[in-house]
Design a protein around this motif. Structure first.
Motif, PDB file in Angstrom:
ATOM      1  N   TRP A   9      15.119  18.528 -18.372  1.00 43.83           N
ATOM      2  CA  TRP A   9      15.774  19.521 -19.219  1.00 43.83           C
ATOM      3  C   TRP A   9      15.591  19.149 -20.687  1.00 43.83           C
ATOM      4  O   TRP A   9      15.549  17.962 -21.023  1.00 43.83           O
ATOM      5  N   ILE A  10      15.501  20.163 -21.553  1.00 39.49           N
ATOM      6  CA  ILE A  10      15.590  19.936 -22.993  1.00 39.49           C
ATOM      7  C   ILE A  10      16.644  20.879 -23.552  1.00 39.49           C
ATOM      8  O   ILE A  10      16.960  21.904 -22.945  1.00 39.49           O
ATOM      9  N   GLU A  11      17.181  20.492 -24.703  1.00 42.94           N
ATOM     10  CA  GLU A  11      18.180  21.322 -25.363  1.00 42.94           C
ATOM     11  C   GLU A  11      17.796  21.531 -26.815  1.00 42.94           C
ATOM     12  O   GLU A  11      17.047  20.752 -27.391  1.00 42.94           O
ATOM     13  N   SER A  12      18.320  22.593 -27.387  1.00 44.51           N
ATOM     14  CA  SER A  12      18.036  22.956 -28.771  1.00 44.51           C
ATOM     15  C   SER A  12      19.216  22.577 -29.647  1.00 44.51           C
ATOM     16  O   SER A  12      20.353  22.525 -29.192  1.00 44.51           O
ATOM     17  N   SER A  13      18.943  22.380 -30.929  1.00 42.54           N
ATOM     18  CA  SER A  13      20.024  22.115 -31.882  1.00 42.54           C
ATOM     19  C   SER A  13      20.662  23.413 -32.367  1.00 42.54           C
ATOM     20  O   SER A  13      21.548  23.393 -33.196  1.00 42.54           O
ATOM     21  N   GLY A  14      20.181  24.544 -31.845  1.00 41.84           N
ATOM     22  CA  GLY A  14      20.761  25.825 -32.215  1.00 41.84           C
ATOM     23  C   GLY A  14      19.744  26.924 -32.446  1.00 41.84           C
ATOM     24  O   GLY A  14      20.084  28.094 -32.498  1.00 41.84           O
ATOM     25  N   GLY A  15      18.491  26.559 -32.580  1.00 37.53           N
ATOM     26  CA  GLY A  15      17.457  27.560 -32.813  1.00 37.53           C
ATOM     27  C   GLY A  15      16.730  27.898 -31.535  1.00 37.53           C
ATOM     28  O   GLY A  15      16.982  27.311 -30.488  1.00 37.53           O
ATOM     29  N   PRO A  16      15.796  28.832 -31.614  1.00 36.34           N
ATOM     30  CA  PRO A  16      14.995  29.166 -30.432  1.00 36.34           C
ATOM     31  C   PRO A  16      13.991  28.054 -30.120  1.00 36.34           C
ATOM     32  O   PRO A  16      13.726  27.188 -30.946  1.00 36.34           O
ATOM     33  N   PHE A  17      13.463  28.100 -28.910  1.00 35.37           N
ATOM     34  CA  PHE A  17      12.398  27.177 -28.525  1.00 35.37           C
ATOM     35  C   PHE A  17      11.047  27.783 -28.886  1.00 35.37           C
ATOM     36  O   PHE A  17      10.885  28.999 -28.926  1.00 35.37           O
ATOM     37  N   VAL A  18      10.077  26.918 -29.135  1.00 36.50           N
ATOM     38  CA  VAL A  18       8.709  27.329 -29.428  1.00 36.50           C
ATOM     39  C   VAL A  18       7.809  26.824 -28.305  1.00 36.50           C
ATOM     40  O   VAL A  18       8.037  25.731 -27.761  1.00 36.50           O
ATOM     41  N   PHE A 120       9.439  23.050 -27.338  1.00 34.88           N
ATOM     42  CA  PHE A 120      10.398  22.211 -28.054  1.00 34.88           C
ATOM     43  C   PHE A 120      11.210  23.067 -29.016  1.00 34.88           C
ATOM     44  O   PHE A 120      10.918  24.246 -29.229  1.00 34.88           O
ATOM     45  N   ASP A 121      12.225  22.456 -29.616  1.00 39.10           N
ATOM     46  CA  ASP A 121      13.137  23.124 -30.540  1.00 39.10           C
ATOM     47  C   ASP A 121      12.383  23.542 -31.794  1.00 39.10           C
ATOM     48  O   ASP A 121      11.766  22.712 -32.463  1.00 39.10           O
ATOM     49  N   SER A 122      12.442  24.824 -32.144  1.00 40.84           N
ATOM     50  CA  SER A 122      11.691  25.325 -33.300  1.00 40.84           C
ATOM     51  C   SER A 122      12.229  24.801 -34.627  1.00 40.84           C
ATOM     52  O   SER A 122      11.530  24.844 -35.633  1.00 40.84           O
ATOM     53  N   ALA A 123      13.463  24.285 -34.648  1.00 42.05           N
ATOM     54  CA  ALA A 123      14.021  23.737 -35.887  1.00 42.05           C
ATOM     55  C   ALA A 123      13.458  22.355 -36.200  1.00 42.05           C
ATOM     56  O   ALA A 123      13.589  21.871 -37.321  1.00 42.05           O
TER      57      ALA A 123
END
Length: 175
Positions: A9-18, A120-123
């Motif tokens: 699993w991966i998680e985002s810091s609040g933005g969309p994934f790329v 991964f996280d786009s941020a």
């Protein structure tokens, strides 16, 4: 019934994934610059959308920043985004028994130049430890998106990636 194997699993810091080709992943700028790659990613409005940046083309997983994994079978891959469920074990079990809908909520056709992609996280800028490697078929692919709620306690957003060049089986219609 298909059998799936799962990524971490991966998680985002609040933005969309790329989703981006692995060789271009180090060029993703995250929040650096103006407009940043993250700014461009946040302008999307669909569950999955293609954008062009200064360095490359990328797919953005829009909607909410949901916990995400990849499930692999012999003939397709699923990007599984966890909205709610009782447990991780419950999510994995529901995926093993997934029923695909006849109608999808979103569809995009993409042409991958390689079979080696990263999510991964786009941020953020790319960090292999914080990404998922996505193996897809190089060439034309169709990504169908749907909400999967097999029971009131489970809701998942699924992106089904299939090779768009698969040949259809011919059916003999003669009696």
């Amino acid at each position: 019934m298909k059998t799936y194997t799962f990524s971490n699993w991966i998680e985002s810091s609040g933005g969309p994934f790329v989703i981006i080709e692995k060789k271009f992943a180090p060029l993703w700028g995250g929040t650096n610059g103006y407009p940043s790659d993250f700014d461009l990613a946040c302008r999307t409005s669909n569950y999955i959308e293609e954008i062009s940046t200064t360095n490359t083309t990328a797919l953005i997983l829009g909607d909410e920043p949901l916990r995400t994994l990849v499930a692999y079978s012999d003939d397709h891959s699923l990007i599984v985004r966890w909205r709610w469920a009782a447990s991780e074990e419950d999510v994995l079990s529901k995926i093993q028994n997934i029923c695909f809908p006849k109608k999808y909520e979103d569809r995009i056709d993409v042409n991958f130049c390689t079979d080696n992609l990263e999510i991964f996280d786009s941020a953020s800028t790319y960090a292999e430890a914080e990404s998922i490697n996505l193996k897809a078929n190089a060439g034309k692919n169709t990504i169908n998106t749907f909400n999967y709620s097999p029971d009131p306690e489970t809701s998942l957003l699924i992106h089904k990636i299939s090779n768009a060049t698969q040949k259809l089986k011919l059916v003999n219609t003669q009696l």
